[in-house]
Design a protein around this motif. Structure first.
Motif, PDB file in Angstrom:
ATOM      1  N   ILE A 257       0.848  -1.197   0.000  1.00 59.81           N
ATOM      2  CA  ILE A 257       0.000   0.000   0.000  1.00 59.81           C
ATOM      3  C   ILE A 257       0.886   1.250   0.000  1.00 59.81           C
ATOM      4  N   PRO A 258       0.817   2.072  -1.047  1.00 57.94           N
ATOM      5  CA  PRO A 258       1.625   3.295  -1.069  1.00 57.94           C
ATOM      6  C   PRO A 258       0.896   4.448  -0.381  1.00 57.94           C
ATOM      7  N   VAL A 259       1.663   5.321   0.241  1.00 56.91           N
ATOM      8  CA  VAL A 259       1.086   6.542   0.816  1.00 56.91           C
ATOM      9  C   VAL A 259       0.548   7.402  -0.319  1.00 56.91           C
ATOM     10  N   GLY A 260      -0.645   7.949  -0.134  1.00 58.42           N
ATOM     11  CA  GLY A 260      -1.285   8.750  -1.168  1.00 58.42           C
ATOM     12  C   GLY A 260      -2.255   7.985  -2.033  1.00 58.42           C
ATOM     13  N   ALA A 261      -2.353   6.661  -1.864  1.00 57.79           N
ATOM     14  CA  ALA A 261      -3.263   5.857  -2.678  1.00 57.79           C
ATOM     15  C   ALA A 261      -4.711   6.234  -2.385  1.00 57.79           C
ATOM     16  N   PRO A 262      -5.562   6.355  -3.414  1.00 58.83           N
ATOM     17  CA  PRO A 262      -6.975   6.668  -3.171  1.00 58.83           C
ATOM     18  C   PRO A 262      -7.699   5.496  -2.516  1.00 58.83           C
TER      19      PRO A 262
ATOM     20  N   VAL B 243      -4.631   7.398   1.496  1.00 62.62           N
ATOM     21  CA  VAL B 243      -3.766   6.821   2.522  1.00 62.62           C
ATOM     22  C   VAL B 243      -2.784   7.883   3.002  1.00 62.62           C
ATOM     23  N   LYS B 244      -2.794   8.128   4.311  1.00 62.87           N
ATOM     24  CA  LYS B 244      -1.880   9.106   4.900  1.00 62.87           C
ATOM     25  C   LYS B 244      -0.659   8.438   5.525  1.00 62.87           C
ATOM     26  N   ALA B 245      -0.843   7.261   6.107  1.00 66.09           N
ATOM     27  CA  ALA B 245       0.275   6.549   6.746  1.00 66.09           C
ATOM     28  C   ALA B 245      -0.045   5.065   6.807  1.00 66.09           C
ATOM     29  N   VAL B 246       1.020   4.262   6.760  1.00 61.73           N
ATOM     30  CA  VAL B 246       0.903   2.807   6.857  1.00 61.73           C
ATOM     31  C   VAL B 246       1.779   2.339   8.008  1.00 61.73           C
ATOM     32  N   GLY B 247       1.217   1.532   8.893  1.00 64.67           N
ATOM     33  CA  GLY B 247       1.961   1.039  10.044  1.00 64.67           C
ATOM     34  C   GLY B 247       3.183   0.229   9.632  1.00 64.67           C
TER      35      GLY B 247
ATOM     36  N   ASN C 102      -2.515 -10.726  13.478  1.00 60.13           N
ATOM     37  CA  ASN C 102      -2.228  -9.335  13.810  1.00 60.13           C
ATOM     38  C   ASN C 102      -2.160  -8.495  12.526  1.00 60.13           C
ATOM     39  N   PRO C 103      -3.010  -7.468  12.408  1.00 60.69           N
ATOM     40  CA  PRO C 103      -3.060  -6.682  11.179  1.00 60.69           C
ATOM     41  C   PRO C 103      -2.157  -5.450  11.251  1.00 60.69           C
ATOM     42  N   VAL C 104      -1.982  -4.827  10.089  1.00 65.94           N
ATOM     43  CA  VAL C 104      -1.271  -3.552   9.982  1.00 65.94           C
ATOM     44  C   VAL C 104      -2.308  -2.429   9.883  1.00 65.94           C
ATOM     45  N   ALA C 105      -2.114  -1.372  10.654  1.00 63.28           N
ATOM     46  CA  ALA C 105      -3.044  -0.239  10.645  1.00 63.28           C
ATOM     47  C   ALA C 105      -2.699   0.708   9.495  1.00 63.28           C
ATOM     48  N   VAL C 106      -3.725   1.102   8.739  1.00 62.20           N
ATOM     49  CA  VAL C 106      -3.569   2.049   7.633  1.00 62.20           C
ATOM     50  C   VAL C 106      -4.436   3.269   7.935  1.00 62.20           C
ATOM     51  N   LEU C 107      -3.789   4.425   8.057  1.00 61.96           N
ATOM     52  CA  LEU C 107      -4.509   5.664   8.363  1.00 61.96           C
ATOM     53  C   LEU C 107      -4.956   6.328   7.060  1.00 61.96           C
ATOM     54  N   VAL C 108      -6.257   6.587   6.945  1.00 58.14           N
ATOM     55  CA  VAL C 108      -6.836   7.183   5.743  1.00 58.14           C
ATOM     56  C   VAL C 108      -7.363   8.569   6.081  1.00 58.14           C
TER      57      VAL C 108
ATOM     58  N   VAL D 133      -8.710  -0.027  -1.092  1.00 61.61           N
ATOM     59  CA  VAL D 133      -7.512   0.754  -1.395  1.00 61.61           C
ATOM     60  C   VAL D 133      -7.105   0.473  -2.836  1.00 61.61           C
ATOM     61  N   HIS D 134      -6.982   1.534  -3.642  1.00 62.32           N
ATOM     62  CA  HIS D 134      -6.554   1.394  -5.030  1.00 62.32           C
ATOM     63  C   HIS D 134      -5.029   1.314  -5.059  1.00 62.32           C
ATOM     64  N   LEU D 135      -4.519   0.149  -5.381  1.00 58.18           N
ATOM     65  CA  LEU D 135      -3.076  -0.038  -5.434  1.00 58.18           C
ATOM     66  C   LEU D 135      -2.519   0.513  -6.738  1.00 58.18           C
ATOM     67  N   SER D 136      -1.205   0.646  -6.820  1.00 56.45           N
ATOM     68  CA  SER D 136      -0.552   1.176  -8.002  1.00 56.45           C
ATOM     69  C   SER D 136      -0.842   0.276  -9.195  1.00 56.45           C
ATOM     70  N   ALA D 137      -1.010   0.922 -10.379  1.00 57.29           N
ATOM     71  CA  ALA D 137      -1.250   0.169 -11.606  1.00 57.29           C
ATOM     72  C   ALA D 137      -0.035  -0.667 -11.958  1.00 57.29           C
ATOM     73  N   GLN D 138      -0.274  -1.884 -12.461  1.00 60.89           N
ATOM     74  CA  GLN D 138       0.798  -2.792 -12.810  1.00 60.89           C
ATOM     75  C   GLN D 138       0.686  -3.193 -14.272  1.00 60.89           C
ATOM     76  N   ARG D 139       1.851  -3.472 -14.910  1.00 58.96           N
ATOM     77  CA  ARG D 139       1.881  -3.958 -16.273  1.00 58.96           C
ATOM     78  C   ARG D 139       1.327  -5.368 -16.324  1.00 58.96           C
ATOM     79  N   PRO D 140       0.473  -5.703 -17.328  1.00 58.95           N
ATOM     80  CA  PRO D 140      -0.080  -7.039 -17.394  1.00 58.95           C
ATOM     81  C   PRO D 140       0.926  -8.101 -17.723  1.00 58.95           C
ATOM     82  N   VAL D 141       2.024  -7.728 -18.459  1.00 55.48           N
ATOM     83  CA  VAL D 141       3.040  -8.686 -18.852  1.00 55.48           C
ATOM     84  C   VAL D 141       4.405  -8.100 -18.563  1.00 55.48           C
ATOM     85  N   ASP D 142       5.259  -8.852 -17.918  1.00 58.07           N
ATOM     86  CA  ASP D 142       6.637  -8.437 -17.708  1.00 58.07           C
ATOM     87  C   ASP D 142       7.497  -9.073 -18.790  1.00 58.07           C
TER      88      ASP D 142
END
Length: 267
Positions: free
Chosen positions: A159-164, A184-188, A215-221, A254-263
């Motif tokens: 999860i990147p900071v700034g993700a919608p 996303v403002k901060a990720v634990g 045990n989860p990771v807290a994500v501040l939105v 959480v909208h993660l960063s776009a990824q290429r379909p083929v590497d």
């Protein structure tokens, strides 16, 4: 003998050059053309396109400082309740009185804030250390809310900071008013134990719920502000015609960063 004569005539004239040769029917050429176009489009998308993914996680609306559970330092019977749910109290304000064998004792809030849950009732008997109220750490009713999502421990690093983030609010009909918008403002940095979650939310039941799968990771939105009735931005034009309360459960996408379909591996 009839088959033998046909075979001999075929050997005498093996090539029928005077007959036209049909390579494909018109329907076949159309299918071939469509196939070529589809393959070309797929190849172009494989080189230049991208795939967006989402991560869904449960959470809650709260304030950045969280809440705490107020416990009674005295054992006895509650004789007076001096505050009510929703009331904003300054630090050290009296919350209730407990009748003990040494007389009446006053239970006061430790840090100022809004009383979100009042467990104690007049006539109830409490022991030392019993939970009597949940107090949310706020200084003003206008303090902005945030959302805290609890994602599986192994997913926090994606999860990147700034993700919608799109937040489905339990108390708001999504089909009518849409979803709440945030980023996303901060990720634990490390997974949180149930005790840590309970210490921040002031609710052991919620802590157990969010830790059900480990045990989860807290994500501040951070919620996006807007001139709507609720004060926040929604996917619909105006959102719900009422304010949304803190401590309301939500589900965040959480909208993660776009990824290429083929590497592609090039030499």
């Amino acid at each position: 003998m009839q088959f033998r004569q046909k075979a001999l005539s075929k050997l005498q004239s093996p090539e029928e050059l005077d007959l036209p040769v049909r390579f494909a029917r018109p329907q076949g050429r159309l299918v071939l053309a469509v196939t070529v176009v589809v393959m070309a489009a797929a190849s172009f998308w494989a080189f230049t396109g991208s795939v967006s993914s989402k991560l869904s996680a449960p959470g809650i609306l709260t304030h950045a400082e969280g809440s705490y559970m107020l416990q009674s330092p005295y054992a006895g019977q509650i004789t007076q309740v001096l505050a009510k749910e929703g009331q904003l109290l300054p630090p050290g304000a009296p919350l209730l009185e407990v009748g003990t064998d040494r007389g009446a004792r006053t239970v006061r809030v430790v840090a100022g804030g809004r009383v979100t849950t009042l467990v104690a009732k007049i006539g109830s008997v409490v022991t030392t250390g019993a939970d009597v109220a949940t107090v949310e750490r706020v200084t003003s009713p206008d303090d902005p809310m945030v959302a805290v999502l609890y994602v599986p421990g192994g997913s926090g690093g994606t999860i990147p900071v700034g993700a919608p983030v799109d937040l489905s609010v339990q108390s708001v009909p999504q089909q009518r008013f849409g979803v709440l918008r945030g980023r996303v403002k901060a990720v634990g940095r490390a997974p949180q134990t149930p005790a840590q979650i309970s210490g921040f939310l002031g609710d052991s039941r919620l802590a157990a719920q969010f830790s059900r799968q480990g045990n989860p990771v807290a994500v501040l939105v951070q919620l996006e502000r807007s001139a709507t009735t609720s004060g926040y931005r929604w996917s619909s034009a105006g959102g719900p015609p009422y304010a949304v309360d803190s401590t309301t459960p939500v589900t965040g996408a959480v909208h993660l960063s776009a990824q290429r379909p083929v590497d592609w591996l090039l030499p």
